[in-house]
Design an enzyme around this catalytic site. Sequence first.
Site, PDB file in Angstrom:
ATOM      1  N   CYS A 136       2.436  -2.809   6.884  1.00 38.19           N
ATOM      2  CA  CYS A 136       1.700  -3.806   6.096  1.00 38.19           C
ATOM      3  C   CYS A 136       0.639  -3.127   5.237  1.00 38.19           C
ATOM      4  O   CYS A 136      -0.461  -2.822   5.723  1.00 38.19           O
ATOM      5  CB  CYS A 136       1.075  -4.848   7.032  1.00 38.19           C
ATOM      6  N   CYS A 139      -2.646  -5.018   4.870  1.00 40.93           N
ATOM      7  CA  CYS A 139      -3.509  -4.985   6.052  1.00 40.93           C
ATOM      8  C   CYS A 139      -4.206  -3.620   6.175  1.00 40.93           C
ATOM      9  O   CYS A 139      -5.375  -3.548   6.531  1.00 40.93           O
ATOM     10  CB  CYS A 139      -2.700  -5.205   7.339  1.00 40.93           C
ATOM     11  N   ASP A 140      -3.486  -2.540   5.888  1.00 35.17           N
ATOM     12  CA  ASP A 140      -3.978  -1.212   6.269  1.00 35.17           C
ATOM     13  C   ASP A 140      -4.249  -0.253   5.108  1.00 35.17           C
ATOM     14  O   ASP A 140      -4.792   0.827   5.326  1.00 35.17           O
ATOM     15  CB  ASP A 140      -2.962  -0.545   7.221  1.00 35.17           C
TER      16      ASP A 140
END
Length: 313
Positions: A136, A139-140
């Site tokens: 992701c 997300c990261d």
Amino acid sequence: MSETRHTKVLIIGSGPAGYTAGVYASRAMLEPILVQGIEPGGQLTTTTEVENWPGYSEIQGPDLMVNMEKHARDMGTEIIGDIITSLDTSARPFKAQGDSGTVYTADAVILATGARAKWLGLESEEKFKGFGVSACATCDGFFYRGQEIVVVGGGNTAVEEALFLTNFASKVTLVHRRDELRSEKILEDRLMKNEKIEPLWFHEIDEVYGSEDPKGVEGVKVRHTKTGEITDLPCKGVFIAIGHAPANELVKDVLDTHMGGYVVTKPDSTETSIPGIFAAGDLTDHKYRQAVTSAGMGCMAALEAERFLAEED
Ligand code: FAD
Ligand code: NAP
């Protein structure tokens, strides 16, 4: 103490298919209950710009899903933060066990559990998951400012992730096992024009390696798919974007599936092999896997559930 909740229509999943089913089932006065699962809003909450949802030339994925949730709630869908851990389809009413302890009984069920990211299946990938290996980018990605990153895959997700990661990374290498992408042309053009991205064709990841203390990725060994030659590619982050598999755990032993686990529905319908159980969205769709097609199937499932219940009455 465990509670039992009965509903005419239980919707399992809160992606575009689930929320759209909620809108339509509510407007049919079926007072549906929708259980959101572990990822409220579904896959689009893991992306940034969505440019192909009709009515918006651009909208952030998480914003779109918040809007859809509000729409379903405003129409009368009861939305519950719970996860269904098992579904008993052997008798009516159908019985779904919630992780919270609540048991949901339902006259009809709409399955909209979508799909989840696939992994390469390497031991070293597993070892560094959460320590440099991710599926992701939204997300990261932020953790890799000024670093070199590898993205694996050649579809829309891989190309979008590579483009997004250039916001942070000093360089992104897109490792793909062929020399042809399967992403949309417009995305491919953006990728090819981006100076921070270098495609590495005909390569697969052989191993992810890194340090133990602190635990973190230092690079990947890539293998040429034709010559077998192994090359070292130093990087701090590895984003796996090789597609998604249907989240069929609740029904894989009782419903017919095909093409790698997608639930089979009747032609032009969301009816499954069990009357009263309908399936919509990425769970059933090995072909299009788009937000708009999932929403369309959510609509179909609610209309078909309404007809099914009316005929039963
Ligand atoms: P999903 O969105 O997969 O949602 C599944 C839902 O089911 C989740 O809420 C989950 O919590 C729930 N669930 C699963 N198991 C359970 C359970 N046991 N109990 C309760 N709930 C459960 N499509 C586009 O059209 N445009 C785009 O720009 C686009 N960008 C994308 C970017 C990325 C990074 C990804 C991964 C996908 C993208 N897609 C895009 C594809 C799109 O996200 C999917 O086609 C769509 O989300 C599928 O919707 P769905 O409702 O079937 O399921
Ligand atoms: P996908 O289209 O299935 O592409 C997966 C990619 O990963 C392919 O290029 C595939 O290679 C590669 N791959 C698969 N297994 C691999 C392995 N074991 N090792 C190395 N490479 C591997 O998946 P996706 O990109 O996640 O897209 C899924 C769906 O969501 C699609 O329908 C897509 O259109 C949709 N989506 C849409 C948007 C958008 O509309 N903007 C954005 C994201 C996703 P091959 O090409 O060689 O098979």
